[in-house]
Design an enzyme around this catalytic site. Structure first.
Site, PDB file in Angstrom:
ATOM      1  N   ALA A   1      28.761  25.589  43.065  1.00 58.23           N
ATOM      2  CA  ALA A   1      27.893  25.758  44.124  1.00 58.23           C
ATOM      3  C   ALA A   1      27.283  27.364  44.031  1.00 58.23           C
ATOM      4  CB  ALA A   1      28.525  25.471  45.375  1.00 58.23           C
TER       5      ALA A   1
ATOM      6  N   LEU B   1      21.424  28.883  43.245  1.00 61.63           N
ATOM      7  CA  LEU B   1      20.172  29.108  42.572  1.00 61.63           C
ATOM      8  C   LEU B   1      20.230  30.689  42.495  1.00 61.63           C
ATOM      9  CD1 LEU B   1      17.693  26.962  43.973  1.00 61.63           C
ATOM     10  CD2 LEU B   1      18.505  26.701  41.793  1.00 61.63           C
TER      11      LEU B   1
ATOM     12  N   CYS C   1      18.416  20.637  43.310  1.00 66.14           N
ATOM     13  CA  CYS C   1      19.503  21.450  43.545  1.00 66.14           C
ATOM     14  C   CYS C   1      20.478  21.111  44.876  1.00 66.14           C
ATOM     15  CB  CYS C   1      19.119  22.971  43.562  1.00 66.14           C
ATOM     16  SG  CYS C   1      20.678  23.815  43.773  1.00 66.14           S
TER      17      CYS C   1
END
Lengths: 309, 261
Positions: A74, A77, A135
């Site tokens: 997790a 990004l 994502c």
């Protein structure tokens, strides 16, 4: 087979890769950590770290959890933003890779995606835009584009209008019917498809009685998802005509061959790079031997072959 | 100091305290990697770590280097979850293991009059290798070690054998000073003029906030790759692009002036 050279090259549209092996976005950074370990020029291409319009720190830690034959991440990004990527990272790739790379682009709004694609697709070293609409680790964007065929199609259209390079849409497996999304992207003008991104999952720490990941959920990758990814590549290949870059738990040269038989023209290697930093290099080294054993002298001939009668 | 994947043989596996085990590894070859080595396992320095494959588990496990002598690597672990439980149950002397080494940026040895080492629980191991290095430079470090209970204490004699003054704190008061390791720092060790710390995050934060002296803090976090690729262990710090460093790559050791608490 001594002296009998096996042809590993594959074509993604007009782009010819020396071989189909591509480190997957988020498992290879911009290549800096791997360039000291082996000559990264041997890679078919590199899908670099998912890039957004603005810089992002990402999610709090822990960002990583282990699972049976896989892992959850997790990260959220984390990246320096498109301008810093162009200024600081692409020159490194130009120097040490010097072949077309895949720019993985993420966003939170259509405008954000469009601006990032506009900038990255203008870079000479970028050969393909990989539009990450899948994502699972960021809220208010990312995967929501990848779970609704209409949103996926309209984003694809918007990005296609500005992109100077072919656009491959990276699909989420966290949907009821991945084929429906794939068809919507193809219809909207996508040049190809990348699949799959990670499966949303979670773990709970039984001692703390709390989720292991600070973000609660994360994306599952690694060998655990290989058969799931393979099935999705198979189904999308049956339905779509545009090229597929297949990924999900690929860890060996044999896995690459399997993905290609299912319909992938090129194959990305993800989590395996994190366990063995030489994984992508090892797979490329082993491919000729595997093909020789199979009596195959042109790897590209295998694409989709398992579908034929 | 290039990273390599080494083949190692487990030459010793023994219990040293409650739930706590010591591994001694000998290099038997190089699986992947290029460039010359100065010695086995690429000669890790104090505060660096290695990444071990635990048979039957997917992700590698990071362990700080507790000692490195005669080319042999000493690692210490405590049973905290399924992976470390499996290590205790399954790892057998003589078996081969895959080791990525050396990883991360370790401690910088600083000239100090009264260097103080502070180790909490399984954060203690890197302090041993560091203590040896500081002694070799002619410095006289002292050590404060904190544990939950007396039966978890390890390496107390080993530090004394190196010639260090040792003080122990246990949370339940079953040995040494009762309470946290910070209690020792408020007592006879408060004249320490440079700190080297490793332990759980709450311990590091408590020491940092005491503002006793400048120093270096070794952080830990769940890691994916251990070599800077996955961004799984990013930590916010002062004055850095994005205000972030990777614990596995730029860390695990951070200087007082970089830390945000």
């Amino acid at each position: 087979m001594v002296g009998n050279k096996v042809d590993l090259s594959v074509r993604l549209g007009d782009l010819t890769l020396d071989n189909p092996v591509i480190p997957a976005s988020g498992t290879f950074g911009f290549g800096r950590e791997f360039a000291p370990l082996y000559d990264i020029k041997k890679l078919g291409s590199i899908s670099f770290k998912g890039t957004t319009k603005e810089e992002r720190f990402g999610n709090p830690c822990p960002r990583i959890a282990e699972t049976a034959s896989g892992m959850l991440n997790a990260v959220g990004l984390q990246n320096p933003g498109v301008d810093a990527v162009i200024r600081d990272e692409l020159p490194f790739l130009e120097k040490y890779y010097a072949k077309p790379v895949i720019a993985n682009v993420s966003g939170f709004s259509e405008a954000g995606y469009v601006e990032t694609v506009e900038k990255l697709s203008a870079q000479p070293i970028v050969g393909i835009i990989e539009l990450n609409i899948s994502c699972p680790n960021v809220h208010g964007g990312g995967m929501s584009f990848g779970t609704d065929p209409d949103l996926a199609a309209s984003l694809t259209r918007a990005v296609k209008k500005v992109s100077q390079k072919p656009v491959y849409v990276k699909l989420s497996p966290n949907v009821t019917d991945i084929v429906e999304i794939a068809l919507a992207c193809e219809e909207a003008g996508a040049d190809g498809l990348s699949l799959i991104n990670t499966f949303m999952g979670m773990r709970i720490d039984i001692h703390r009685r709390k989720p292991v990941l600070a973000n609660r959920t994360g994306g599952l990758s690694g060998p655990a998802i290989f058969p799931l990814a393979l099935r999705m590549v198979w189904d999308v290949y049956e339905a779509c005509k545009i090229p597929i870059i297949g990924m999900g738990g690929v860890s060996s040269a044999e896995d690459v061959v399997e993905m290609m038989l299912a319909g992938a023209t090129a194959v990305q290697v993800g989590a395996a790079n994190l366990i063995n930093p030489w994984a992508s290099s090892d797979i490329i080294d082993r491919l000729p031997g595997v093909l020789a054993d199979l009596g195959v002298d042109k790897l590209e001939d295998l694409v989709g072959l398992a579908h034929h009668e | 100091m290039a990273l390599k994947n080494y083949q190692a043989k487990l030459i010793r596996h023994r219990k040293i305290a409650h739930l706590t085990y010591e591994l001694v590894l000998e290099e038997t070859g190089i699986i992947r990697g290029k460039g010359e080595d100065k010695g086995p396992f690429g000669v890790p320095s104090p505060g660096q770590f290695v990444n071990l494959v635990v048979p039957g588990f997917y992700l590698r496990r990071p362990f700080s280097v507790a000692d490195y002598a005669d080319g042999k690597l000493v690692l210490i672990y405590k049973i905290l979850g399924q992976g470390t439980r499996a290590m205790a149950d399954r790892l057998e002397e003589g078996q081969a293991l895959s080791v990525l080494s050396p990883l991360g940026n370790g401690f910088t040895l600083v000239d100090a009059k009264k260097p103080l080492l502070i180790g909490g629980g399984v954060g203690l191991p890197p302090m041993y290798y560091l203590a040896k290095a500081l002694k070799a430079k002619g410095q006289e470090p002292r050590i404060a070690m904190g544990f939950k209970t007396a039966d978890e204490v390890f390496y107390e004699e080993a530090f004394r054998d190196l010639g260090l003054e040792v003080q122990v704190a246990t949370e339940d008061g079953s040995k040494g000073t009762g309470g946290f390791v910070t209690q020792i720092l408020e007592g006879s060790y408060k004249d320490g003029d440079y700190l080297y710390c490793c332990g759980p995050m709450p311990m590091l934060e408590a020491i940092y906030k005491m503002d006793l002296a400048p120093g270096q803090y070794s952080f830990e976090e769940r890691m994916g790759c251990g070599m800077g690729a996955c961004m799984g262990c990013s930590h916010k710090v002062k004055n850095y692009p994005l205000g972030s460093k990777r614990i596995c790559k730029e860390g695990p050791v951070f200087r007082t002036e970089e830390i945000l608490w």
